[in-house]
Every structure is written in structure tokens, then in C-alpha cells.
Design a protein around this motif. Structure first.
Motif, PDB file in Angstrom:
ATOM      1  N   THR A  12       1.138  -1.119  -0.036  1.00 53.51           N
ATOM      2  CA  THR A  12       0.044  -0.003  -0.009  1.00 53.51           C
ATOM      3  C   THR A  12       0.833   1.125   0.045  1.00 53.51           C
ATOM      4  OG1 THR A  12      -1.903   0.988   1.237  1.00 53.51           O
ATOM      5  CG2 THR A  12      -0.323  -0.001   2.520  1.00 53.51           C
ATOM      6  N   ASP A  13       0.373   2.512  -0.762  1.00 56.32           N
ATOM      7  CA  ASP A  13       1.028   3.617  -0.742  1.00 56.32           C
ATOM      8  C   ASP A  13       0.392   4.260   0.528  1.00 56.32           C
ATOM      9  OD1 ASP A  13       2.699   5.618  -1.358  1.00 56.32           O
ATOM     10  OD2 ASP A  13       1.073   6.345  -2.779  1.00 56.32           O
ATOM     11  N   HIS A  14       1.034   4.408   1.757  1.00 48.97           N
ATOM     12  CA  HIS A  14       0.564   4.830   3.180  1.00 48.97           C
ATOM     13  C   HIS A  14       1.219   5.969   3.349  1.00 48.97           C
ATOM     14  CE1 HIS A  14       3.922   3.063   5.432  1.00 48.97           C
ATOM     15  NE2 HIS A  14       3.510   2.029   4.828  1.00 48.97           N
ATOM     16  N   VAL A  15       0.685   6.892   4.261  1.00 50.25           N
ATOM     17  CA  VAL A  15       1.075   8.119   4.868  1.00 50.25           C
ATOM     18  C   VAL A  15       2.560   7.604   5.535  1.00 50.25           C
ATOM     19  CG1 VAL A  15       1.108   9.675   6.553  1.00 50.25           C
ATOM     20  CG2 VAL A  15      -0.893   9.433   5.117  1.00 50.25           C
ATOM     21  N   GLU A  16       3.855   8.361   5.206  1.00 45.61           N
ATOM     22  CA  GLU A  16       5.120   7.797   5.808  1.00 45.61           C
ATOM     23  C   GLU A  16       5.582   9.040   6.726  1.00 45.61           C
ATOM     24  OE1 GLU A  16       6.941   5.320   4.798  1.00 45.61           O
ATOM     25  OE2 GLU A  16       5.883   4.367   3.156  1.00 45.61           O
ATOM     26  N   ASP A  17       6.831   8.593   7.469  1.00 46.35           N
ATOM     27  CA  ASP A  17       7.557   9.317   8.351  1.00 46.35           C
ATOM     28  C   ASP A  17       7.777  10.796   7.526  1.00 46.35           C
ATOM     29  OD1 ASP A  17       7.675   7.349  10.216  1.00 46.35           O
ATOM     30  OD2 ASP A  17       9.824   7.145  10.071  1.00 46.35           O
ATOM     31  N   GLY A  18       7.674  11.785   8.090  1.00 46.86           N
ATOM     32  CA  GLY A  18       8.250  13.193   7.492  1.00 46.86           C
ATOM     33  C   GLY A  18       6.833  13.731   6.617  1.00 46.86           C
ATOM     34  N   ASP A  19       5.762  13.069   6.510  1.00 44.12           N
ATOM     35  CA  ASP A  19       4.696  13.595   5.714  1.00 44.12           C
ATOM     36  C   ASP A  19       3.815  14.368   6.798  1.00 44.12           C
ATOM     37  OD1 ASP A  19       5.147  11.978   3.410  1.00 44.12           O
ATOM     38  OD2 ASP A  19       3.733  10.555   3.550  1.00 44.12           O
ATOM     39  N   VAL A  20       2.995  15.287   6.205  1.00 50.72           N
ATOM     40  CA  VAL A  20       2.090  15.945   7.118  1.00 50.72           C
ATOM     41  C   VAL A  20       1.060  15.083   6.987  1.00 50.72           C
ATOM     42  CG1 VAL A  20       0.515  17.933   7.315  1.00 50.72           C
ATOM     43  CG2 VAL A  20       2.992  18.157   6.630  1.00 50.72           C
ATOM     44  N   ALA A  21       0.275  14.786   8.003  1.00 50.43           N
ATOM     45  CA  ALA A  21      -0.768  13.693   8.126  1.00 50.43           C
ATOM     46  C   ALA A  21      -2.150  14.533   7.485  1.00 50.43           C
ATOM     47  CB  ALA A  21      -1.327  13.288   9.467  1.00 50.43           C
ATOM     48  N   PRO A  22      -2.708  13.822   6.389  1.00 46.09           N
ATOM     49  CA  PRO A  22      -3.700  14.659   5.885  1.00 46.09           C
ATOM     50  C   PRO A  22      -4.885  14.764   6.978  1.00 46.09           C
ATOM     51  CG  PRO A  22      -3.302  12.441   4.758  1.00 46.09           C
ATOM     52  CD  PRO A  22      -2.526  12.669   5.907  1.00 46.09           C
ATOM     53  N   ASP A  23      -5.514  16.179   6.878  1.00 49.96           N
ATOM     54  CA  ASP A  23      -6.557  16.745   7.477  1.00 49.96           C
ATOM     55  C   ASP A  23      -7.788  15.860   7.105  1.00 49.96           C
ATOM     56  OD1 ASP A  23      -7.720  18.092   9.839  1.00 49.96           O
ATOM     57  OD2 ASP A  23      -8.016  19.953   8.246  1.00 49.96           O
ATOM     58  N   PHE A  24      -8.870  15.826   7.952  1.00 46.07           N
ATOM     59  CA  PHE A  24     -10.347  15.273   7.720  1.00 46.07           C
ATOM     60  C   PHE A  24     -11.059  15.725   8.616  1.00 46.07           C
ATOM     61  CE2 PHE A  24      -7.780  11.937  10.273  1.00 46.07           C
ATOM     62  CZ  PHE A  24      -8.723  11.820  11.206  1.00 46.07           C
ATOM     63  N   THR A  25     -12.319  15.512   8.633  1.00 44.30           N
ATOM     64  CA  THR A  25     -13.457  15.898   9.535  1.00 44.30           C
ATOM     65  C   THR A  25     -14.363  14.547   9.653  1.00 44.30           C
ATOM     66  OG1 THR A  25     -13.406  18.415   9.246  1.00 44.30           O
ATOM     67  CG2 THR A  25     -15.131  17.537  10.217  1.00 44.30           C
ATOM     68  N   ARG A  26     -14.460  14.214  10.833  1.00 40.35           N
ATOM     69  CA  ARG A  26     -15.309  13.042  11.092  1.00 40.35           C
ATOM     70  C   ARG A  26     -15.948  13.284  12.456  1.00 40.35           C
ATOM     71  NH1 ARG A  26     -15.057  12.577   6.585  1.00 40.35           N
ATOM     72  NH2 ARG A  26     -14.475  10.542   5.162  1.00 40.35           N
ATOM     73  N   PRO A  27     -17.098  12.447  13.028  1.00 44.53           N
ATOM     74  CA  PRO A  27     -17.108  12.586  14.415  1.00 44.53           C
ATOM     75  C   PRO A  27     -16.246  11.923  15.026  1.00 44.53           C
ATOM     76  CG  PRO A  27     -18.956  11.439  12.835  1.00 44.53           C
ATOM     77  CD  PRO A  27     -17.811  11.504  12.036  1.00 44.53           C
ATOM     78  N   LEU A  28     -15.761  12.902  16.100  1.00 46.95           N
ATOM     79  CA  LEU A  28     -15.065  12.351  17.368  1.00 46.95           C
ATOM     80  C   LEU A  28     -15.520  11.929  18.424  1.00 46.95           C
ATOM     81  CD1 LEU A  28     -12.022  11.770  18.017  1.00 46.95           C
ATOM     82  CD2 LEU A  28     -11.919  14.408  18.582  1.00 46.95           C
ATOM     83  N   VAL A  29     -15.345  10.748  19.059  1.00 47.12           N
ATOM     84  CA  VAL A  29     -16.124  10.330  19.919  1.00 47.12           C
ATOM     85  C   VAL A  29     -15.348  10.123  21.293  1.00 47.12           C
ATOM     86  CG1 VAL A  29     -17.357   8.037  20.696  1.00 47.12           C
ATOM     87  CG2 VAL A  29     -17.472   8.762  18.382  1.00 47.12           C
ATOM     88  N   GLY A  30     -15.921  10.600  22.297  1.00 50.04           N
ATOM     89  CA  GLY A  30     -15.313  10.438  23.494  1.00 50.04           C
ATOM     90  C   GLY A  30     -16.225   9.591  24.643  1.00 50.04           C
TER      91      GLY A  30
END
Length: 170
Positions: A12-30
Motif C-alpha cells: 500500500t502507498d500509505h502515509v510515511e514518516d515526514g509526511d504531513v498527516a492529511p486533515d479530515f473531519t469526522r465524528p470524534l467520540v469521547g
């Protein structure tokens, strides 16, 4: 010998060290409630983003037990991500993951964007997350990345510990 098959997952072509983590909006559950939140709104320091299979899967239980046993929430904000619903996340967080919050991604769009998706055998049209961890700094730069290459597989917990220690001790 395990009583289940170990299956190699496709590369897979996944996020790697040094990349900026892609932003997203989803329900965040606590433990109390959930609300739509952007990753960029909640990352304000060291953050461990933990992608996991559906809540209730044995891999998820093991990962959350390790999070609790190693008390990672004492050093970093721990955020789970899976295709499970907010209701399922509330049940998971009531049983384990003390101090963890979890994003609900039922469409698997975030899972795909991070490159940690896989289709579940014998469940047509169901995509879930393979186990993965991304340690982010306050700017969402990935400082450590681990992504499963087979099923089942678990994070290298000691390596995650070391990466957390290195990041928070800077």
C-alpha cells in the motif's frame, strides 16, 4: 500454531514518516459525547493516531489493551480511527482505551486517504482499516509510522514506546 490463517496484505502507498498527516473531519467520540471535529482542530501537541479494524475485532481489543497497559495517554493524545459507528466507539471506550477518543469513519474515506485500507474477505463491499499507528507532532508531521503488512498483525509496541519517548523528550 494459530487456528487461523495469516494472510499477506497487498502493498500500500500509505502515509510515511515526514509526511504531513492529511486533515479530515469526522465524528470524534469521547466517553461523554461526540461531535464532528477536524484532525487539525484537535492536534495541538504529540498525538498518536491509531487505525484499527472494526470495534469488537480481537485485534482492536488487543491494541486498546496495550494502549491502556502502556498508559500512552499520559504522554500523548491518543486518537483511534475505524469504520465503526459512534455508538460502537462509545461501547469500546467504555470498556477500554481510558482517555482515548476515536474518529468514526464508516465510509472508510479517511482509511483510504491514509493508505491503510483493505477489503474484508468474504464480505463484499466492506473495507476496513488494517492496523496502523502514526505518531504526529503538533504540526501534524508524522514522526513515526507503522502499517500492518499481514492479517493479523500488531504494532511493534516497544518501537511505538521509543518513538513517543523521543518525541516528548525533545
Amino acid at each position: 500454531m494459530p487456528d487461523f490463517d495469516v494472510v499477506a496484505l497487498p502493498e500500500t502507498d500509505h502515509v510515511e514518516d515526514g509526511d504531513v498527516a492529511p486533515d479530515f473531519t469526522r465524528p470524534l467520540v469521547g466517553t461523554e459525547y461526540w461531535e464532528d471535529r477536524a484532525l487539525s482542530e484537535v492536534v495541538d501537541g504529540p498525538t498518536l493516531l491509531v487505525f484499527h479494524p472494526m470495534d469488537g475485532a480481537f485485534q482492536t481489543t488487543y491494541v486498546y489493551n496495550e494502549i491502556d497497559d502502556r498508559d500512552w495517554v499520559a504522554d500523548v493524545d491518543v486518537l483511534g480511527v475505524s469504520i465503526s459507528s459512534p455508538y460502537e466507539h462509545k461501547d469500546l471506550l467504555a470498556a477500554r482505551g481510558d482517555g482515548v477518543r476515536a474518529f468514526s469513519d464508516p465510509s472508510a474515506a479517511v482509511v483510504r486517504e491514509y493508505g491503510v485500507d483493505h477489503d474484508i474477505d468474504a464480505m463484499a463491499g466492506i473495507t476496513e482499516s488494517r492496523p496502523a499507528v502514526f505518531l504526529l507532532d503538533g504540526d501534524r508531521t508524522v514522526r513515526y509510522a507503522w502499517v500492518a503488512s499481514e492479517h493479523p498483525e500488531f504494532p511493534e509496541y516497544d518501537a511505538v514506546d521509543a518513538a513517543i519517548s523521543e518525541l516528548v523528550d525533545r
